[in-house]
Design an enzyme around this catalytic site. Structure first.
Site, PDB file in Angstrom:
ATOM      1  N   ASN A   9      35.937  41.097  42.872  1.00  0.00           N
ATOM      2  CA  ASN A   9      35.694  42.473  42.424  1.00  0.00           C
ATOM      3  C   ASN A   9      35.374  42.418  40.934  1.00  0.00           C
ATOM      4  O   ASN A   9      36.278  42.306  40.107  1.00  0.00           O
ATOM      5  CB  ASN A   9      36.954  43.319  42.696  1.00  0.00           C
ATOM      6  CG  ASN A   9      36.836  44.736  42.153  1.00  0.00           C
ATOM      7  OD1 ASN A   9      35.759  45.166  41.752  1.00  0.00           O
ATOM      8  ND2 ASN A   9      37.948  45.448  42.135  1.00  0.00           N
ATOM      9  N   LYS A  11      34.333  44.672  39.054  1.00  0.00           N
ATOM     10  CA  LYS A  11      34.581  45.943  38.354  1.00  0.00           C
ATOM     11  C   LYS A  11      33.402  46.257  37.431  1.00  0.00           C
ATOM     12  O   LYS A  11      32.269  45.887  37.750  1.00  0.00           O
ATOM     13  CB  LYS A  11      35.917  45.882  37.597  1.00  0.00           C
ATOM     14  CG  LYS A  11      37.059  45.412  38.514  1.00  0.00           C
ATOM     15  CD  LYS A  11      38.424  45.594  37.937  1.00  0.00           C
ATOM     16  CE  LYS A  11      39.454  45.096  38.939  1.00  0.00           C
ATOM     17  NZ  LYS A  11      40.814  45.331  38.497  1.00  0.00           N
ATOM     18  N   HIS A  97      40.098  51.674  45.772  1.00  0.00           N
ATOM     19  CA  HIS A  97      40.747  50.848  44.746  1.00  0.00           C
ATOM     20  C   HIS A  97      41.635  51.743  43.885  1.00  0.00           C
ATOM     21  O   HIS A  97      41.298  52.900  43.625  1.00  0.00           O
ATOM     22  CB  HIS A  97      39.690  50.149  43.892  1.00  0.00           C
ATOM     23  CG  HIS A  97      40.278  49.100  43.013  1.00  0.00           C
ATOM     24  ND1 HIS A  97      40.916  49.409  41.836  1.00  0.00           N
ATOM     25  CD2 HIS A  97      40.373  47.754  43.157  1.00  0.00           C
ATOM     26  CE1 HIS A  97      41.371  48.283  41.292  1.00  0.00           C
ATOM     27  NE2 HIS A  97      41.046  47.264  42.064  1.00  0.00           N
ATOM     28  N   GLU A  99      42.040  51.939  40.847  1.00  0.00           N
ATOM     29  CA  GLU A  99      41.362  52.512  39.673  1.00  0.00           C
ATOM     30  C   GLU A  99      40.523  53.725  40.068  1.00  0.00           C
ATOM     31  O   GLU A  99      40.400  54.686  39.302  1.00  0.00           O
ATOM     32  CB  GLU A  99      40.496  51.421  39.007  1.00  0.00           C
ATOM     33  CG  GLU A  99      41.378  50.382  38.316  1.00  0.00           C
ATOM     34  CD  GLU A  99      40.812  48.965  38.286  1.00  0.00           C
ATOM     35  OE1 GLU A  99      39.602  48.777  38.493  1.00  0.00           O
ATOM     36  OE2 GLU A  99      41.621  48.032  38.065  1.00  0.00           O
ATOM     37  N   GLU A 169      47.135  45.802  47.191  1.00  0.00           N
ATOM     38  CA  GLU A 169      47.114  45.486  45.764  1.00  0.00           C
ATOM     39  C   GLU A 169      48.196  46.289  45.045  1.00  0.00           C
ATOM     40  O   GLU A 169      47.987  47.462  44.706  1.00  0.00           O
ATOM     41  CB  GLU A 169      45.750  45.860  45.165  1.00  0.00           C
ATOM     42  CG  GLU A 169      44.587  45.118  45.776  1.00  0.00           C
ATOM     43  CD  GLU A 169      43.389  45.091  44.834  1.00  0.00           C
ATOM     44  OE1 GLU A 169      42.972  43.994  44.481  1.00  0.00           O
ATOM     45  OE2 GLU A 169      42.918  46.170  44.430  1.00  0.00           O
ATOM     46  N   GLY A 175      45.487  43.122  37.023  1.00  0.00           N
ATOM     47  CA  GLY A 175      45.036  42.878  35.652  1.00  0.00           C
ATOM     48  C   GLY A 175      46.164  42.701  34.646  1.00  0.00           C
ATOM     49  O   GLY A 175      45.942  42.694  33.448  1.00  0.00           O
ATOM     50  N   SER A 215      46.124  39.894  40.134  1.00  0.00           N
ATOM     51  CA  SER A 215      46.316  38.677  39.334  1.00  0.00           C
ATOM     52  C   SER A 215      46.356  37.401  40.164  1.00  0.00           C
ATOM     53  O   SER A 215      47.096  36.486  39.850  1.00  0.00           O
ATOM     54  CB  SER A 215      47.576  38.802  38.463  1.00  0.00           C
ATOM     55  OG  SER A 215      47.445  39.905  37.580  1.00  0.00           O
ATOM     56  N   GLY A 237      39.924  39.777  37.694  1.00  0.00           N
ATOM     57  CA  GLY A 237      39.656  38.963  36.500  1.00  0.00           C
ATOM     58  C   GLY A 237      39.161  37.558  36.802  1.00  0.00           C
ATOM     59  O   GLY A 237      38.170  37.098  36.205  1.00  0.00           O
TER      60      GLY A 237
HETATM   61  P1  PGA Z   1      43.010  41.358  39.109  1.00  0.00           P
HETATM   62  O1  PGA Z   1      42.329  42.592  39.865  1.00  0.00           O
HETATM   63  O2  PGA Z   1      42.756  40.136  39.965  1.00  0.00           O
HETATM   64  O3  PGA Z   1      42.307  41.287  37.784  1.00  0.00           O
HETATM   65  O4  PGA Z   1      44.453  41.666  38.981  1.00  0.00           O
HETATM   66  C1  PGA Z   1      42.397  42.727  41.267  1.00  0.00           C
HETATM   67  C2  PGA Z   1      41.723  44.004  41.655  1.00  0.00           C
HETATM   68  O5  PGA Z   1      41.870  45.013  40.973  1.00  0.00           O
HETATM   69  O6  PGA Z   1      41.025  44.054  42.701  1.00  0.00           O
END
Ligand code: PGA
Length: 252
Positions: A9, A11, A97, A99, A169, A175, A215, A237
């Site tokens: 992802n 983003k 998601h 976000e 998640e 993140g 993460s 990330g």
């Molecule tokens: P992250 O994000 O691996 O940076 O924690 C995962 C996601 O939001 O899909």
């Protein structure tokens, strides 16, 4: 056998040039290193999809988007329809998601509409769920996540439900560098599968891929992916670094 999936992802990261470099690195490493039984997906920004699709034609890597409209077409300025996504070769779309839920006010009922329209157009939704830290601290995470799943997905027929992918998640792990322990991930994934079993029966539940996100990186992927009910990862990330992303995909 459930499908193993590693989805990146991106983003709102990567210019087109950067995205092309990242993609060609993943494609090149992937040729020798990726296993046939692991589906790798790149969920890129909308404006990159056409370019990436051309780059992925000779590879087994699939293309994904990060969102779509709940409407089929029409006067919705700035929105992207599922038919548009299909027309540029997109196969997967991330929906719900955290976000999108937090910053863009996406509610369970809107997500139910988006799920319906993606299935109507034969796109595979990667439906995200997960609890914030305050809920985890009260030990109410199972009920919280199960409510998200029930409200956005349980109107589906068993046949349609079988076509979706779920990504758990925990918001406190996205993140932040904090990862759920493998025990925490397995507990939630097993609870989700049990909920699906109760609603749709064992055959459907055993066929659904449930990904972990938050993460995930090369150093913890192997342990998380070895959990009985963890069928893959949604990677933020670490998907921006080709070496890390491919290493995660090799961690099963
Ligand atoms: P992250 O994000 O691996 O940076 O924690 C995962 C996601 O939001 O899909």
């Amino acid at each position: 056998m459930r499908k193993k999936i590693i989805a990146g992802n991106w983003k709102m990261n990567q210019t087109l040039e950067e995205g092309k470099i990242l993609t060609s690195e993943v494609v090149n490493m992937g040729k020798d290193e990726l296993r046939d039984d692991v589906q790798v997906v790149l969920c890129a920004p909308f404006v990159h999809l056409t370019t990436l699709q051309a780059m992925l034609t000779d590879s087994s890597i699939a293309l994904g988007a990060q969102n779509c409209s709940n409407h089929a077409s029409g006067a919705y300025t700035g929105e992207i329809s599922v038919a548009m996504l299909k027309s540029v070769g997109t196969e997967y779309v991330i929906l719900g998601h955290s976000e999108r839920r937090e910053y863009f006010g996406e509610m369970d009922s809107l997500l139910a509409e988006k799920i319906d329209i993606t299935l109507e157009h034969s796109l595979t939704p990667i439906f995200c769920c997960g609890e914030p830290l305050v809920v985890r601290e009260k030990d109410e995470q199972l009920a919280y996540v199960q409510s998200q799943i029930e409200k956005s997905l349980f109107h589906l027929s068993a046949e349609d439900f079988s076509k979706i992918v779920i990504a758990y998640e925990p918001i406190w792990a996205i993140g932040t560098g904090k990862t759920a322990t493998s025990d925490q991930a397995q507990e939630m994934h097993a609870a989700i599968r049990k909920q699906i079993t109760d609603q749709y029966g064992e055959e459907v539940a055993n066929g659904i891929s449930i990904l972990y996100g938050g993460s995930m990186k090369p150093g913890n992927a192997e342990e998380l992916l070895s959990c009985l009910d963890v069928d893959g990862g949604l990677i933020g990330g670490a998907s921006l670094k080709s070496r890390d992303f491919v290493d995660i995909a090799k961690s099963f």
